[in-house]
Scaffold this motif. Structure first.
Motif, short mmCIF file in Angstrom:
data_model
loop_
_atom_site.label_atom_id
_atom_site.label_comp_id
_atom_site.label_asym_id
_atom_site.label_seq_id
_atom_site.Cartn_x
_atom_site.Cartn_y
_atom_site.Cartn_z
N ILE A 193 0.84 -1.21 0.00
CA ILE A 193 0.00 0.00 0.00
C ILE A 193 0.87 1.26 0.00
N MET A 194 1.90 1.27 0.87
CA MET A 194 2.78 2.44 0.93
C MET A 194 3.55 2.63 -0.38
N GLY A 195 3.92 1.51 -1.01
CA GLY A 195 4.65 1.62 -2.26
C GLY A 195 3.78 2.01 -3.44
N GLY A 196 2.60 1.36 -3.55
CA GLY A 196 1.74 1.63 -4.69
C GLY A 196 0.95 2.92 -4.58
N LEU A 197 0.20 3.08 -3.47
CA LEU A 197 -0.67 4.24 -3.31
C LEU A 197 0.03 5.43 -2.66
N GLY A 198 1.00 5.16 -1.77
CA GLY A 198 1.63 6.26 -1.04
C GLY A 198 2.93 6.76 -1.64
N THR A 199 3.45 6.06 -2.68
CA THR A 199 4.71 6.49 -3.29
C THR A 199 4.60 6.59 -4.81
N ALA A 200 4.27 5.49 -5.48
CA ALA A 200 4.20 5.51 -6.94
C ALA A 200 3.12 6.46 -7.45
N MET A 201 1.92 6.39 -6.85
CA MET A 201 0.84 7.26 -7.29
C MET A 201 1.18 8.74 -7.13
N PRO A 202 1.67 9.20 -5.95
CA PRO A 202 2.05 10.61 -5.84
C PRO A 202 3.13 11.02 -6.84
N PHE A 203 4.13 10.16 -7.06
CA PHE A 203 5.18 10.48 -8.02
C PHE A 203 4.59 10.73 -9.41
N MET A 204 3.71 9.84 -9.85
CA MET A 204 3.14 9.96 -11.19
C MET A 204 2.24 11.19 -11.31
N LEU A 205 1.44 11.44 -10.28
CA LEU A 205 0.52 12.57 -10.33
C LEU A 205 1.26 13.91 -10.27
N ILE A 206 2.29 13.99 -9.43
CA ILE A 206 3.08 15.23 -9.36
C ILE A 206 3.78 15.49 -10.68
N ASN A 207 4.32 14.42 -11.30
CA ASN A 207 4.96 14.59 -12.60
C ASN A 207 3.97 15.10 -13.64
N TYR A 208 2.76 14.53 -13.64
CA TYR A 208 1.75 14.96 -14.62
C TYR A 208 1.35 16.41 -14.38
N ALA A 209 1.13 16.77 -13.11
CA ALA A 209 0.72 18.14 -12.80
C ALA A 209 1.82 19.15 -13.11
N SER A 210 3.08 18.72 -13.04
CA SER A 210 4.21 19.62 -13.28
C SER A 210 4.26 20.11 -14.73
N GLN A 211 3.50 19.48 -15.61
CA GLN A 211 3.42 19.96 -16.99
C GLN A 211 2.64 21.27 -17.08
N PHE A 212 1.80 21.54 -16.08
CA PHE A 212 0.88 22.66 -16.16
C PHE A 212 1.11 23.73 -15.08
N VAL A 213 1.88 23.41 -14.05
CA VAL A 213 2.12 24.37 -12.97
C VAL A 213 3.62 24.54 -12.77
N SER A 214 3.99 25.61 -12.11
CA SER A 214 5.40 25.84 -11.81
C SER A 214 5.85 24.93 -10.69
N SER A 215 7.16 24.79 -10.54
CA SER A 215 7.71 23.94 -9.48
C SER A 215 7.36 24.48 -8.10
N SER A 216 7.24 25.82 -7.99
CA SER A 216 6.90 26.41 -6.69
C SER A 216 5.47 26.09 -6.29
#
Length: 311
Positions: free
Chosen positions: A75-98
């Motif tokens: 759970i920590m690996g799939g939902l608490g680590t991999a999912m946030p990594f992928m979602l943050i990467n996707y969102a970073s296409q549209f928002v600044s790093s700050s």
């Protein structure tokens, strides 16, 4: 764990988390020019998992034991680590790093709410709530002081913010789950979490995105950096801190990460810092200090009167 039990080493590790994670948003913004979002997560997690496996063999780190520990790692690996990594990467296409860093400030609030349900020993005291409130105001001041057209436009885009909120919820849940499996050593947690996170991210990347092609060395070096420091090293530090302190203490790092990400942006990309941002930095530091008991209200000592004469 009480505030008095914080060691100098705990604060040093917390500072390392802030600096390394703060730099990761700038690195992601650069890597997204060469890789798709899910492949950034898959590659960095796979490299980090390989490093962790080699480290575990060298240090003879034990594997998780029993269904409870394996399930917690999954759970920590799939939902608490991999999912946030992928979602943050996707969102970073549209928002600044700050702005991406700003959303990390919601983690302590979510941890506070989740801890009321899952960690009754870590109560939300009035002084800690005051610290959280000051810290969030500080983060708002930092981001509002940016004043760039990109930040203003991003504020009206709902999808990136929704994805970042979901990502931070994953991070917050990791703290809760980790504190409920204290019998599992920190290194074992790190091994299990990275193993399942790498598998999850790689499967998602293979299903939803094409394979990377013709990536220059600058793109690969950025992802390798993300794998070694913001992924492998910080995972070890994170679970060490969660074992030795509290989820709320570790969550305070998320108030300093936005400040660190803007500082890295200023140094690397020449972004201008405003007076409002410096005020925000001060509020962030004050909020962390108050919620962790570094700044306390002194109690007035009662005046001692001599005992009345007897007889």
């Amino acid at each position: 764990m009480t505030t008095q039990s914080r060691t100098f080493g705990d604060w040093i590790f917390l500072l390392l988390l802030v600096l390394i994670w703060g730099s990761s948003f700038t690195a992601i913004k650069f890597a997204i020019e060469f890789f798709t979002p899910f492949w950034i997560a898959a590659i960095r997690l796979t490299i980090a998992a390989i490093l962790m496996i080699l480290f575990a063999i060298w240090r003879r780190v034990p594997l998780p034991k029993g269904k409870k520990q394996w399930l917690a790692c999954a759970i920590m690996g799939g939902l608490g680590t991999a999912m946030p990594f992928m979602l943050i990467n996707y969102a970073s296409q549209f928002v600044s790093s700050s702005i991406a860093g700003l959303m990390m400030a919601t983690v302590p609030i979510q941890v506070m709410l989740l801890s009321l349900i899952f960690l009754p020993a870590e109560k939300a005291t009035p002084i800690r709530l005051l610290g959280l409130f000051c810290g969030f105001l500080g983060v708002a001041g930092v981001i509002l002081g940016n004043g760039s057209e990109e930040a203003t436009a991003a504020a009206f885009s709902l999808l990136p913010f929704a994805l970042l909120v979901i990502a931070t919820t994953g991070y917050a849940s990791n703290g809760m789950i980790s504190r409920n499996v204290l019998e599992m050593p920190a290194m074992t947690k790190s091994l299990g979490v990275l193993f399942f996170a790498a598998i999850t991210a790689t499967i998602c990347a293979l299903i939803f995105e094409p394979l990377p092609q013709a990536v220059p060395w600058s793109g690969w070096s950025t992802v390798i950096y993300l794998a070694i420091l913001p992924t492998w090293a910080t995972t070890i530090i994170l679970y060490r801190l969660l074992d030795n302190t509290t989820a709320a203490f570790v969550a305070q790092s998320n108030y300093l990460i936005p400040a660190a990400s803007i500082v890295f942006g200023a140094v690397l990309f020449g972004e201008r810092l405003t007076v409002l941002q410096f005020v925000g930095f001060g509020l962030i530091l004050f909020g962390v200090a108050v919620s962790e008991g570094v700044i306390r209200r002194r109690r007035k000592k009662k005046r001692q009167y001599p005992p009345p004469p007897s007889g």
